[in-house]
Scaffold this motif. Structure first.
Motif, PDB file in Angstrom:
ATOM      1  N   PRO A  37       0.821  -1.209   0.000  1.00  0.00           N
ATOM      2  CA  PRO A  37       0.000   0.000   0.000  1.00  0.00           C
ATOM      3  C   PRO A  37       0.860   1.266   0.000  1.00  0.00           C
ATOM      4  CG  PRO A  37      -0.696  -1.519   1.706  1.00  0.00           C
ATOM      5  CD  PRO A  37       0.583  -2.032   1.174  1.00  0.00           C
ATOM      6  N   GLU A  38       0.285   2.344  -0.506  1.00  0.00           N
ATOM      7  CA  GLU A  38       0.990   3.630  -0.556  1.00  0.00           C
ATOM      8  C   GLU A  38       0.416   4.530   0.523  1.00  0.00           C
ATOM      9  OE1 GLU A  38       0.068   5.085  -4.405  1.00  0.00           O
ATOM     10  OE2 GLU A  38       1.087   3.449  -5.432  1.00  0.00           O
ATOM     11  N   LEU A  39       1.286   5.301   1.149  1.00  0.00           N
ATOM     12  CA  LEU A  39       0.853   6.237   2.171  1.00  0.00           C
ATOM     13  C   LEU A  39       0.496   7.555   1.504  1.00  0.00           C
ATOM     14  CD1 LEU A  39       0.500   6.627   5.217  1.00  0.00           C
ATOM     15  CD2 LEU A  39       2.850   7.447   5.294  1.00  0.00           C
ATOM     16  N   HIS A  40      -0.775   7.935   1.585  1.00  0.00           N
ATOM     17  CA  HIS A  40      -1.263   9.197   1.032  1.00  0.00           C
ATOM     18  C   HIS A  40      -1.686  10.062   2.213  1.00  0.00           C
ATOM     19  CE1 HIS A  40      -1.661   8.160  -3.328  1.00  0.00           C
ATOM     20  NE2 HIS A  40      -1.513   6.958  -2.804  1.00  0.00           N
ATOM     21  N   GLY A  41      -0.843  11.014   2.566  1.00  0.00           N
ATOM     22  CA  GLY A  41      -1.149  11.837   3.738  1.00  0.00           C
ATOM     23  C   GLY A  41      -1.055  11.009   4.996  1.00  0.00           C
ATOM     24  N   ARG A  42      -2.201  10.801   5.647  1.00  0.00           N
ATOM     25  CA  ARG A  42      -2.228  10.030   6.896  1.00  0.00           C
ATOM     26  C   ARG A  42      -2.772   8.614   6.744  1.00  0.00           C
ATOM     27  NH1 ARG A  42      -4.470  14.124  11.514  1.00  0.00           N
ATOM     28  NH2 ARG A  42      -2.715  15.569  11.454  1.00  0.00           N
ATOM     29  N   GLU A  43      -3.233   8.261   5.565  1.00  0.00           N
ATOM     30  CA  GLU A  43      -3.828   6.936   5.427  1.00  0.00           C
ATOM     31  C   GLU A  43      -3.200   6.161   4.268  1.00  0.00           C
ATOM     32  OE1 GLU A  43      -8.001   7.100   4.744  1.00  0.00           O
ATOM     33  OE2 GLU A  43      -7.827   8.481   3.071  1.00  0.00           O
ATOM     34  N   TYR A  44      -3.244   4.850   4.410  1.00  0.00           N
ATOM     35  CA  TYR A  44      -2.716   3.964   3.385  1.00  0.00           C
ATOM     36  C   TYR A  44      -3.790   3.706   2.342  1.00  0.00           C
ATOM     37  CZ  TYR A  44       1.239   2.913   6.428  1.00  0.00           C
ATOM     38  OH  TYR A  44       2.355   3.008   7.194  1.00  0.00           O
ATOM     39  N   MET A  45      -3.361   3.676   1.075  1.00  0.00           N
ATOM     40  CA  MET A  45      -4.276   3.401  -0.031  1.00  0.00           C
ATOM     41  C   MET A  45      -3.784   2.150  -0.753  1.00  0.00           C
ATOM     42  SD  MET A  45      -6.388   5.841   0.405  1.00  0.00           S
ATOM     43  CE  MET A  45      -7.368   6.041  -1.046  1.00  0.00           C
ATOM     44  N   LEU A  46      -4.734   1.261  -1.090  1.00  0.00           N
ATOM     45  CA  LEU A  46      -4.402  -0.014  -1.726  1.00  0.00           C
ATOM     46  C   LEU A  46      -5.149  -0.176  -3.027  1.00  0.00           C
ATOM     47  CD1 LEU A  46      -5.494  -0.932   1.491  1.00  0.00           C
ATOM     48  CD2 LEU A  46      -3.909  -2.653   0.824  1.00  0.00           C
ATOM     49  N   GLU A  47      -4.640  -1.062  -3.860  1.00  0.00           N
ATOM     50  CA  GLU A  47      -5.358  -1.463  -5.066  1.00  0.00           C
ATOM     51  C   GLU A  47      -6.453  -2.446  -4.657  1.00  0.00           C
ATOM     52  OE1 GLU A  47      -2.646  -3.021  -7.921  1.00  0.00           O
ATOM     53  OE2 GLU A  47      -1.340  -1.279  -7.793  1.00  0.00           O
ATOM     54  N   PRO A  48      -7.567  -2.479  -5.369  1.00  0.00           N
ATOM     55  CA  PRO A  48      -8.673  -3.378  -4.980  1.00  0.00           C
ATOM     56  C   PRO A  48      -8.290  -4.867  -4.969  1.00  0.00           C
ATOM     57  CG  PRO A  48      -9.407  -1.788  -6.598  1.00  0.00           C
ATOM     58  CD  PRO A  48      -7.935  -1.613  -6.466  1.00  0.00           C
ATOM     59  N   GLY A  49      -7.350  -5.294  -5.768  1.00  0.00           N
ATOM     60  CA  GLY A  49      -6.982  -6.705  -5.836  1.00  0.00           C
ATOM     61  C   GLY A  49      -5.874  -7.098  -4.880  1.00  0.00           C
ATOM     62  N   SER A  50      -5.551  -6.274  -3.906  1.00  0.00           N
ATOM     63  CA  SER A  50      -4.475  -6.585  -2.967  1.00  0.00           C
ATOM     64  C   SER A  50      -4.842  -7.792  -2.122  1.00  0.00           C
ATOM     65  CB  SER A  50      -4.203  -5.389  -2.061  1.00  0.00           C
ATOM     66  OG  SER A  50      -3.790  -4.283  -2.805  1.00  0.00           O
ATOM     67  N   ILE A  51      -3.813  -8.528  -1.695  1.00  0.00           N
ATOM     68  CA  ILE A  51      -4.041  -9.726  -0.898  1.00  0.00           C
ATOM     69  C   ILE A  51      -3.165  -9.707   0.344  1.00  0.00           C
ATOM     70  CG2 ILE A  51      -4.726 -11.206  -2.820  1.00  0.00           C
ATOM     71  CD1 ILE A  51      -1.867 -12.318  -2.782  1.00  0.00           C
ATOM     72  N   TYR A  52      -3.592 -10.457   1.359  1.00  0.00           N
ATOM     73  CA  TYR A  52      -2.806 -10.646   2.573  1.00  0.00           C
ATOM     74  C   TYR A  52      -1.875 -11.831   2.361  1.00  0.00           C
ATOM     75  CZ  TYR A  52      -1.626 -12.015   7.333  1.00  0.00           C
ATOM     76  OH  TYR A  52      -0.948 -12.382   8.461  1.00  0.00           O
ATOM     77  N   VAL A  53      -0.612 -11.650   2.700  1.00  0.00           N
ATOM     78  CA  VAL A  53       0.384 -12.710   2.541  1.00  0.00           C
ATOM     79  C   VAL A  53       0.938 -13.033   3.916  1.00  0.00           C
ATOM     80  CG1 VAL A  53       2.578 -13.333   1.495  1.00  0.00           C
ATOM     81  CG2 VAL A  53       1.008 -11.858   0.268  1.00  0.00           C
ATOM     82  N   ASP A  54       0.733 -14.275   4.369  1.00  0.00           N
ATOM     83  CA  ASP A  54       1.249 -14.719   5.657  1.00  0.00           C
ATOM     84  C   ASP A  54       2.664 -15.240   5.443  1.00  0.00           C
ATOM     85  OD1 ASP A  54       1.677 -15.567   8.209  1.00  0.00           O
ATOM     86  OD2 ASP A  54      -0.014 -16.950   8.280  1.00  0.00           O
ATOM     87  N   PRO A  55       3.672 -14.577   6.008  1.00  0.00           N
ATOM     88  CA  PRO A  55       5.050 -15.003   5.748  1.00  0.00           C
ATOM     89  C   PRO A  55       5.388 -16.369   6.322  1.00  0.00           C
ATOM     90  CG  PRO A  55       5.011 -13.263   7.399  1.00  0.00           C
ATOM     91  CD  PRO A  55       3.610 -13.409   6.874  1.00  0.00           C
ATOM     92  N   ARG A  56       4.645 -16.843   7.318  1.00  0.00           N
ATOM     93  CA  ARG A  56       4.926 -18.162   7.896  1.00  0.00           C
ATOM     94  C   ARG A  56       4.438 -19.290   7.006  1.00  0.00           C
ATOM     95  NH1 ARG A  56       1.770 -17.764  13.154  1.00  0.00           N
ATOM     96  NH2 ARG A  56       0.502 -16.562  11.737  1.00  0.00           N
TER      97      ARG A  56
END
Length: 90
Positions: A37-56
């Protein structure tokens, strides 16, 4: 380019019971959301297709193939192959 979403909007689309905002921010700092995600001002902005990746659980490292020396061929060909492969296992 698709419209960017903030963390809460993305979480509500992705999860039936979204995590808290502090958890989402921690995931961003730890690099668990892809693409980052990109930090825009005070909040993070993501693309709609972003996913959570569990490193374990996910193995992001490509497995290396083991180069076996040829079984047939002259001694010179076998020695050339060992030089290309690197270290010799004993």
């Amino acid at each position: 380019m698709a419209k960017l979403l903030n963390l809460l909007e993305w979480a509500s689309e992705t999860y039936s019971k979204p995590p808290s905002l502090s958890t989402l921010r921690r995931w961003v700092r730890q690099g668990r959301i892809y693409p980052c995600p990109e930090l825009h001002g005070r909040e993070y902005m993501l693309e709609p297709g972003s996913i959570y990746v569990d490193p374990r659980k996910s193995k992001m490292v490509r497995k290396t193939s083991i180069n076996k020396p040829p079984k047939k061929g002259s001694l010179l060909e076998k020695l050339k192959h060992v030089e290309k492969a690197g270290t010799i296992r004993r």
